[in-house]
Design a protein around this motif. Sequence first.
Motif, PDB file in Angstrom:
ATOM      1  N   ALA A   1       0.299 -14.565   1.402  1.00  0.00           N
ATOM      2  CA  ALA A   1       0.672 -15.560   2.406  1.00  0.00           C
ATOM      3  C   ALA A   1      -0.421 -16.613   2.566  1.00  0.00           C
ATOM      4  CB  ALA A   1       0.948 -14.868   3.741  1.00  0.00           C
ATOM      5  N   ALA A   2      -1.676 -16.174   2.566  1.00  0.00           N
ATOM      6  CA  ALA A   2      -2.785 -17.115   2.709  1.00  0.00           C
ATOM      7  C   ALA A   2      -2.835 -18.067   1.514  1.00  0.00           C
ATOM      8  CB  ALA A   2      -4.100 -16.354   2.843  1.00  0.00           C
ATOM      9  N   TRP A   3      -2.649 -17.521   0.298  1.00  0.00           N
ATOM     10  CA  TRP A   3      -2.651 -18.372  -0.898  1.00  0.00           C
ATOM     11  C   TRP A   3      -1.531 -19.404  -0.826  1.00  0.00           C
ATOM     12  CZ3 TRP A   3       0.821 -19.609  -4.671  1.00  0.00           C
ATOM     13  CH2 TRP A   3       0.318 -20.232  -5.826  1.00  0.00           C
ATOM     14  N   LEU A   4      -0.353 -18.951  -0.437  1.00  0.00           N
ATOM     15  CA  LEU A   4       0.813 -19.841  -0.440  1.00  0.00           C
ATOM     16  C   LEU A   4       0.737 -20.873   0.671  1.00  0.00           C
ATOM     17  CD1 LEU A   4       3.519 -20.527  -1.706  1.00  0.00           C
ATOM     18  CD2 LEU A   4       4.563 -18.720  -0.332  1.00  0.00           C
ATOM     19  N   SER A   5       0.226 -20.487   1.825  1.00  0.00           N
ATOM     20  CA  SER A   5       0.213 -21.414   2.968  1.00  0.00           C
ATOM     21  C   SER A   5      -0.626 -22.657   2.672  1.00  0.00           C
ATOM     22  CB  SER A   5      -0.316 -20.708   4.217  1.00  0.00           C
ATOM     23  OG  SER A   5      -1.683 -20.369   4.063  1.00  0.00           O
ATOM     24  N   GLY A   6      -1.642 -22.520   1.837  1.00  0.00           N
ATOM     25  CA  GLY A   6      -2.481 -23.662   1.516  1.00  0.00           C
ATOM     26  C   GLY A   6      -1.877 -24.586   0.482  1.00  0.00           C
ATOM     27  N   ARG A   7      -0.708 -24.206  -0.049  1.00  0.00           N
ATOM     28  CA  ARG A   7      -0.075 -24.987  -1.103  1.00  0.00           C
ATOM     29  C   ARG A   7       1.313 -25.480  -0.738  1.00  0.00           C
ATOM     30  NH1 ARG A   7      -3.688 -21.582  -2.769  1.00  0.00           N
ATOM     31  NH2 ARG A   7      -4.941 -22.003  -4.633  1.00  0.00           N
TER      32      ARG A   7
ATOM     33  N   VAL B   1       6.269 -17.092 -11.609  1.00  0.00           N
ATOM     34  CA  VAL B   1       5.387 -16.394 -10.672  1.00  0.00           C
ATOM     35  C   VAL B   1       4.091 -17.172 -10.575  1.00  0.00           C
ATOM     36  CG1 VAL B   1       4.200 -14.232 -10.128  1.00  0.00           C
ATOM     37  CG2 VAL B   1       6.426 -14.183 -11.286  1.00  0.00           C
ATOM     38  N   ALA B   2       3.886 -17.811  -9.449  1.00  0.00           N
ATOM     39  CA  ALA B   2       2.709 -18.665  -9.277  1.00  0.00           C
ATOM     40  C   ALA B   2       1.461 -17.867  -8.923  1.00  0.00           C
ATOM     41  CB  ALA B   2       2.985 -19.704  -8.193  1.00  0.00           C
ATOM     42  N   TYR B   3       1.659 -16.674  -8.327  1.00  0.00           N
ATOM     43  CA  TYR B   3       0.489 -15.906  -7.883  1.00  0.00           C
ATOM     44  C   TYR B   3       0.877 -14.445  -7.730  1.00  0.00           C
ATOM     45  CZ  TYR B   3      -3.713 -14.733  -5.148  1.00  0.00           C
ATOM     46  OH  TYR B   3      -4.892 -14.190  -4.713  1.00  0.00           O
ATOM     47  N   GLN B   4      -0.064 -13.569  -8.136  1.00  0.00           N
ATOM     48  CA  GLN B   4       0.076 -12.133  -7.913  1.00  0.00           C
ATOM     49  C   GLN B   4      -0.992 -11.723  -6.916  1.00  0.00           C
ATOM     50  OE1 GLN B   4       0.325  -9.721 -11.522  1.00  0.00           O
ATOM     51  NE2 GLN B   4       1.054 -11.499 -12.689  1.00  0.00           N
TER      52      GLN B   4
ATOM     53  N   GLU C   1       0.828  -1.196   0.000  1.00  0.00           N
ATOM     54  CA  GLU C   1       0.000   0.000   0.000  1.00  0.00           C
ATOM     55  C   GLU C   1       0.868   1.253   0.000  1.00  0.00           C
ATOM     56  OE1 GLU C   1      -2.556  -0.178   3.350  1.00  0.00           O
ATOM     57  OE2 GLU C   1      -3.798  -1.802   2.555  1.00  0.00           O
ATOM     58  N   GLY C   2       0.262   2.377  -0.394  1.00  0.00           N
ATOM     59  CA  GLY C   2       0.934   3.665  -0.287  1.00  0.00           C
ATOM     60  C   GLY C   2       1.463   4.171  -1.618  1.00  0.00           C
ATOM     61  N   GLY C   3       1.788   5.466  -1.633  1.00  0.00           N
ATOM     62  CA  GLY C   3       2.234   6.109  -2.842  1.00  0.00           C
ATOM     63  C   GLY C   3       3.572   5.615  -3.351  1.00  0.00           C
ATOM     64  N   ARG C   4       4.431   5.096  -2.453  1.00  0.00           N
ATOM     65  CA  ARG C   4       5.749   4.626  -2.870  1.00  0.00           C
ATOM     66  C   ARG C   4       5.742   3.156  -3.279  1.00  0.00           C
ATOM     67  NH1 ARG C   4       9.139   5.050   2.141  1.00  0.00           N
ATOM     68  NH2 ARG C   4      10.818   4.357   0.758  1.00  0.00           N
ATOM     69  N   ALA C   5       4.610   2.508  -3.199  1.00  0.00           N
ATOM     70  CA  ALA C   5       4.567   1.059  -3.368  1.00  0.00           C
ATOM     71  C   ALA C   5       4.729   0.654  -4.831  1.00  0.00           C
ATOM     72  CB  ALA C   5       3.268   0.508  -2.813  1.00  0.00           C
ATOM     73  N   ARG C   6       5.179  -0.559  -5.028  1.00  0.00           N
ATOM     74  CA  ARG C   6       5.279  -1.184  -6.342  1.00  0.00           C
ATOM     75  C   ARG C   6       4.214  -2.282  -6.390  1.00  0.00           C
ATOM     76  NH1 ARG C   6       9.769  -1.297  -9.692  1.00  0.00           N
ATOM     77  NH2 ARG C   6      11.124  -0.636  -7.986  1.00  0.00           N
ATOM     78  N   ASN C   7       3.484  -2.382  -7.507  1.00  0.00           N
ATOM     79  CA  ASN C   7       2.414  -3.368  -7.545  1.00  0.00           C
ATOM     80  C   ASN C   7       2.929  -4.743  -7.953  1.00  0.00           C
ATOM     81  OD1 ASN C   7       2.358  -3.582 -10.452  1.00  0.00           O
ATOM     82  ND2 ASN C   7       1.216  -1.644 -10.508  1.00  0.00           N
ATOM     83  N   ALA C   8       2.103  -5.743  -7.707  1.00  0.00           N
ATOM     84  CA  ALA C   8       2.493  -7.131  -7.953  1.00  0.00           C
ATOM     85  C   ALA C   8       2.725  -7.389  -9.436  1.00  0.00           C
ATOM     86  CB  ALA C   8       1.424  -8.074  -7.406  1.00  0.00           C
ATOM     87  N   GLU C   9       1.945  -6.747 -10.279  1.00  0.00           N
ATOM     88  CA  GLU C   9       2.098  -6.962 -11.714  1.00  0.00           C
ATOM     89  C   GLU C   9       3.480  -6.511 -12.190  1.00  0.00           C
ATOM     90  OE1 GLU C   9      -0.144  -5.778 -15.935  1.00  0.00           O
ATOM     91  OE2 GLU C   9      -0.840  -4.980 -14.014  1.00  0.00           O
ATOM     92  N   ASP C  10       3.933  -5.365 -11.689  1.00  0.00           N
ATOM     93  CA  ASP C  10       5.262  -4.873 -12.063  1.00  0.00           C
ATOM     94  C   ASP C  10       6.342  -5.847 -11.593  1.00  0.00           C
ATOM     95  OD1 ASP C  10       7.066  -2.352 -12.814  1.00  0.00           O
ATOM     96  OD2 ASP C  10       7.793  -3.176 -10.916  1.00  0.00           O
ATOM     97  N   LEU C  11       6.235  -6.299 -10.342  1.00  0.00           N
ATOM     98  CA  LEU C  11       7.209  -7.257  -9.817  1.00  0.00           C
ATOM     99  C   LEU C  11       7.194  -8.557 -10.622  1.00  0.00           C
ATOM    100  CD1 LEU C  11       6.896  -6.991  -5.923  1.00  0.00           C
ATOM    101  CD2 LEU C  11       8.906  -6.448  -7.309  1.00  0.00           C
ATOM    102  N   ALA C  12       6.005  -9.027 -10.954  1.00  0.00           N
ATOM    103  CA  ALA C  12       5.894 -10.289 -11.684  1.00  0.00           C
ATOM    104  C   ALA C  12       6.583 -10.193 -13.038  1.00  0.00           C
ATOM    105  CB  ALA C  12       4.432 -10.662 -11.854  1.00  0.00           C
TER     106      ALA C  12
END
Length: 428
Positions: free
Chosen positions: A394-400, A383-386, A362-373
Amino acid sequence: MPSTPSRTLDDWLSYLEQVHPVGIDLGLERVAEVAHRMGLLESRLAPRIITVAGTNGKGSTVAMIEALARAHGLATAAYTSPHLLRYNERLRFDGSEADDATLVAGFEAVEAARLADEPVSLTYFEAGTLAALWAIFRHRPDLAVLEVGLGGRLDAVNVIDADVAVITTIALDHADFLGTDLEGIGREKAGIMRAGRPVILGSGELPASVHQCAEEQGATTMRLVHDFRWEPAGTGRFHWRGTAVDGTSSRLEGLPDPGLPLDNAATALQALIAAGVALDEVSCRLALRELQVPGRMQWLGQWCLDVGHNPHAAAYLAGRLAEQPCRGRTWVLLGMLGDKDADGVIGALAGVADGWVAVTLEGGRARNAEDLAGRIEAYGGHVAYQAPTPEDGAAWLSGRLAPDDRVLACGSFFTVAAILTWKQAQAA
């Protein structure tokens, strides 16, 4: 802010975020003026003062100095930044976070001083630093350990003269304020040195400007590898060699690996001996064996949390993971701010990551997941999940996760703080 007895710590923090036109305003003139009004420059904070600067490793070095000193019976105060979950983390007395009342009293003292005579504008960090220094002065510890927030020469912490200066590492970070010239950054970090006093150089790869500044200042340099060092002593242990200010040598055998950079552990030990602490081997073993630093190679089950957010820190994390291979997959959950070197971090971690989860902060300085991916995939990563948030990732990954898998969550203090909060909620 109206003067009321019911003002809370949260009230003060909200207020301080609004009273200065910019968040970071490097310079000591305003801070020194208020510190003088508070009487902080006329008397010593503590019999021993150690100031720690550097790009990476400051927080872990401060924590190790603090723990080692307490193991030797010294009363300690430590000021660090930023915090992960609570502002109170920034100030510790004898290893325990300062309570709200102590911090509020500090902010009240700062506000009274800055408004006395001609008002002085202070940033959030400057006011927090002065409040912490005021609280440390009132507690009268045997040792005060102060972590520089940004740079060194113009950082608010540098208003205090240190008996021992420590420089951990120097790499590119905070380029908007420090630039991209390592020699120039070195000069800024070297600004914490004082004439005739020891400076502990905790990296063998510091810019030439650091050594030049030490010579110009007349500071006594103690260099990693040359004047102190660590040596492997079998699995999970290391030997340490150091040098006192008078030139006598010191040796500690079979110390436990604290799970943090051993360069920083060696630096912490050397800083204490330079401050006049006679190191006891048994006490050092106890302190290092029991040390845990939140957000620094912090293992919670299969999850390793680290606030590393630049290529230098990421390379260290990759090296530590490579030393500890697992039978399952290594996942990297990555969330970063937009002003950080994401490509450098991803490149450093690519060799140990089997799969990635990119998350948005979050926040004005943040980088979004799509850019990182996109950047991860450019390095050949899967990249398994954005995820829209670190918690969702964390919730998505913990179940896998398979039983033998592990996760490195890193890239920002904000990423680690979110995962810590999520883990606490899961445990409740």
